[in-house]
Design an enzyme around this catalytic site. Structure first.
Site, short mmCIF file in Angstrom:
data_model
loop_
_atom_site.label_atom_id
_atom_site.label_comp_id
_atom_site.label_asym_id
_atom_site.label_seq_id
_atom_site.Cartn_x
_atom_site.Cartn_y
_atom_site.Cartn_z
NE ARG A 176 64.42 21.58 22.84
CZ ARG A 176 64.82 22.17 23.97
NH1 ARG A 176 64.85 23.49 24.07
NH2 ARG A 176 65.22 21.46 24.99
CB SER A 224 63.36 14.59 22.46
OG SER A 224 63.88 14.10 23.67
CD GLU A 294 63.19 18.81 20.09
OE1 GLU A 294 62.63 18.49 21.17
OE2 GLU A 294 64.43 18.79 19.95
C1 LIG Z 1 71.17 11.70 20.56
C2 LIG Z 1 70.56 13.08 20.41
C3 LIG Z 1 70.33 13.84 21.53
C4 LIG Z 1 69.77 15.13 21.40
N1 LIG Z 1 69.57 15.86 22.51
C5 LIG Z 1 69.07 17.12 22.40
C6 LIG Z 1 68.87 17.95 23.56
O1 LIG Z 1 69.19 17.56 24.69
N2 LIG Z 1 68.34 19.18 23.37
C7 LIG Z 1 68.01 19.65 22.15
O2 LIG Z 1 67.54 20.80 22.04
N3 LIG Z 1 68.18 18.91 21.04
C8 LIG Z 1 68.70 17.66 21.14
N4 LIG Z 1 68.87 16.90 20.00
C9 LIG Z 1 68.40 17.43 18.70
C10 LIG Z 1 69.45 18.22 17.89
O3 LIG Z 1 70.78 17.86 18.22
C11 LIG Z 1 69.27 19.73 18.05
O4 LIG Z 1 67.99 20.15 17.62
C12 LIG Z 1 70.33 20.52 17.27
O5 LIG Z 1 70.21 21.89 17.59
C13 LIG Z 1 70.21 20.37 15.75
O6 LIG Z 1 71.40 20.90 15.18
P1 LIG Z 1 71.89 20.42 13.75
O7 LIG Z 1 73.09 21.21 13.40
O8 LIG Z 1 72.06 18.93 13.73
O9 LIG Z 1 70.65 20.86 12.88
P2 LIG Z 1 69.98 20.08 11.66
O10 LIG Z 1 69.36 18.82 12.14
O11 LIG Z 1 70.97 19.98 10.56
O12 LIG Z 1 68.83 21.11 11.29
C14 LIG Z 1 67.74 21.30 12.18
C15 LIG Z 1 66.89 22.48 11.67
O13 LIG Z 1 67.66 23.67 11.74
C16 LIG Z 1 67.79 24.26 10.47
N5 LIG Z 1 69.13 24.82 10.37
C17 LIG Z 1 70.31 24.19 10.47
N6 LIG Z 1 71.32 25.05 10.34
C18 LIG Z 1 70.77 26.27 10.13
C19 LIG Z 1 71.30 27.57 9.91
N7 LIG Z 1 72.60 27.80 9.87
N8 LIG Z 1 70.43 28.59 9.75
C20 LIG Z 1 69.10 28.38 9.79
N9 LIG Z 1 68.53 27.17 9.98
C21 LIG Z 1 69.36 26.13 10.14
C22 LIG Z 1 67.57 23.12 9.48
O14 LIG Z 1 67.16 23.59 8.21
C23 LIG Z 1 66.50 22.34 10.20
O15 LIG Z 1 65.23 22.93 10.02
C24 LIG Z 1 69.44 15.64 20.11
C25 LIG Z 1 69.70 14.84 18.98
C26 LIG Z 1 70.28 13.59 19.11
C27 LIG Z 1 70.57 12.79 17.87
#
Ligand SMILES: Cc1cc2nc3c(=O)[nH]c(=O)nc-3n(C[C@H](O)[C@H](O)[C@H](O)COP(=O)(O)OP(=O)(O)OC[C@H]3O[C@@H](n4cnc5c(N)ncnc54)[C@H](O)[C@@H]3O)c2cc1C
Length: 302
Positions: A176, A224, A294
């Protein structure tokens, strides 16, 4: 400087398309958080590049995919939010084992498409309710799979709107954790898999069903909240510290999975952050382990 006055620095074309003072509660899976000064949804990469070229360099950027790992404080974000979801949505197979996806593509779509194209293992992407851009930023992973294990190359954009191609060796990748060149953001990637003619969406369905049994899916959360410390599980430590159900305002530690914090409907970001801080300090007292969030916490307090 307010959102409206920042907007006046842009050309008429972008002034018409940039939104001001947008509540980030609308764009995060916690459904909490204050307003961003500006919010821009590009039409495509060229449009994004043009926008960055003309946005004054001192305006801070916040990149948001599906907001599924993001807590924006109640005072909001003083700068411009770039939304990739619904914007950079290209996805294509470019060989029997390599795909190209833009940063706004939902990870679940990558999992489904790879199953159709007979390549894998990509099922783990179905467990990540975010975009590829967020998954690249977080090195998101599930069920033993991890995003960067599949990266052949990434495409990034810099603060002046120029694009570059980078290889995994340009980054330090961990659990992560992704560290790379400063002031660059992901706009796409080429991901490599193996040929898997028997790949099917049944495997995805089974994994999602297993997850529904152990996690509070459907409630407002960010998944998480803390990374697992070496050799242990954050959820186990939180539960053993007696923190399941611990509540501040509208936010509490999930009864179903102790590493999830739930917004029950009216939580402020400050409630969620207070639960995070309390969990950290109680787990440190009880287990002598400092849990690390995280989730990304950004913006100003109210
Ligand atoms: C119900 C649930 C279950 C989940 N299960 C998991 C799991 O099993 N494993 C896991 O790893 N995560 C999990 N997550 C967390 C999350 O889905 C991941 O971390 C995911 O990768 C975040 O993607 P996002 O597009 O929503 O990013 P965002 O939440 O929009 O952004 C997260 C971070 O990434 C940065 N970011 C976003 N896009 C870019 C880009 N294009 N370039 C550079 N930086 C960027 C943002 O600025 C921020 O710092 C879960 C979340 C939920 C709600």
């Amino acid at each position: 400087m307010t959102g409206t006055s920042r907007k006046m620095e842009l050309s008429a074309e972008f002034r018409a398309r940039v939104l001001c003072d947008v509540p980030m509660a609308k764009h995060t899976s916690w459904h909490a958080g204050g307003p961003a000064d500006l919010l821009f949804v590009p039409q495509d990469l060229r449009d994004l590049s043009a926008f960055l070229r003309q946005l004054p360099l001192e305006v801070p950027l916040l990149w948001v995919g599906l907001g599924s790992n993001l807590l924006v404080r109640d005072g909001g974000f003083r700068g411009a939010v770039i939304m990739t979801h619904g914007a950079l949505g290209g996805l294509a197979r470019i060989s029997a084992t390599v795909i190209h996806a833009e940063a706004g593509v939902p990870c679940a779509r990558i999992a489904r498409s790879c199953a159709q194209w007979g390549m894998g293992p990509a099922e783990f992407f179905a467990g990540i309710p975010g975009t590829l851009g967020g998954a690249l930023a977080m090195n998101a992973g599930a069920w033993g799979g991890e995003t960067w294990a599949h990266v052949a190359e990434v495409d990034v954009i810099d603060r002046r709107g120029a694009t570059h191609t980078r290889s995994p060796s340009d980054y330090r990748i961990g659990y992560r954790r992704v560290e790379g060149p400063a002031s660059e953001w992901f706009v796409g990637a080429r991901l490599k898999f193996e040929q898997k003619p028997d790949a099917s969406s049944d495997a995805i369905r089974d994994l999602l069903e297993r997850r529904r049994q152990t996690q509070p899916i459907g409630e407002w959360s960010c998944g998480s909240v803390f990374t697992n410390p070496p050799g242990d599980h954050a959820a186990r430590l939180i539960e053993a510290a007696g923190l399941k159900g611990f509540r501040v305002g509208g936010a509490s530690v999930s009864e179903k999975h102790a590493n999830f914090i739930i917004n029950h409907g009216a939580a402020r970001a400050a409630d969620i952050e207070a639960v995070i801080r309390h969990v950290q300090s109680r787990v440190a007292e009880v287990h002598n382990v400092m849990l690390q969030p995280e989730v990304r916490i950004v913006g100003e307090p109210a």
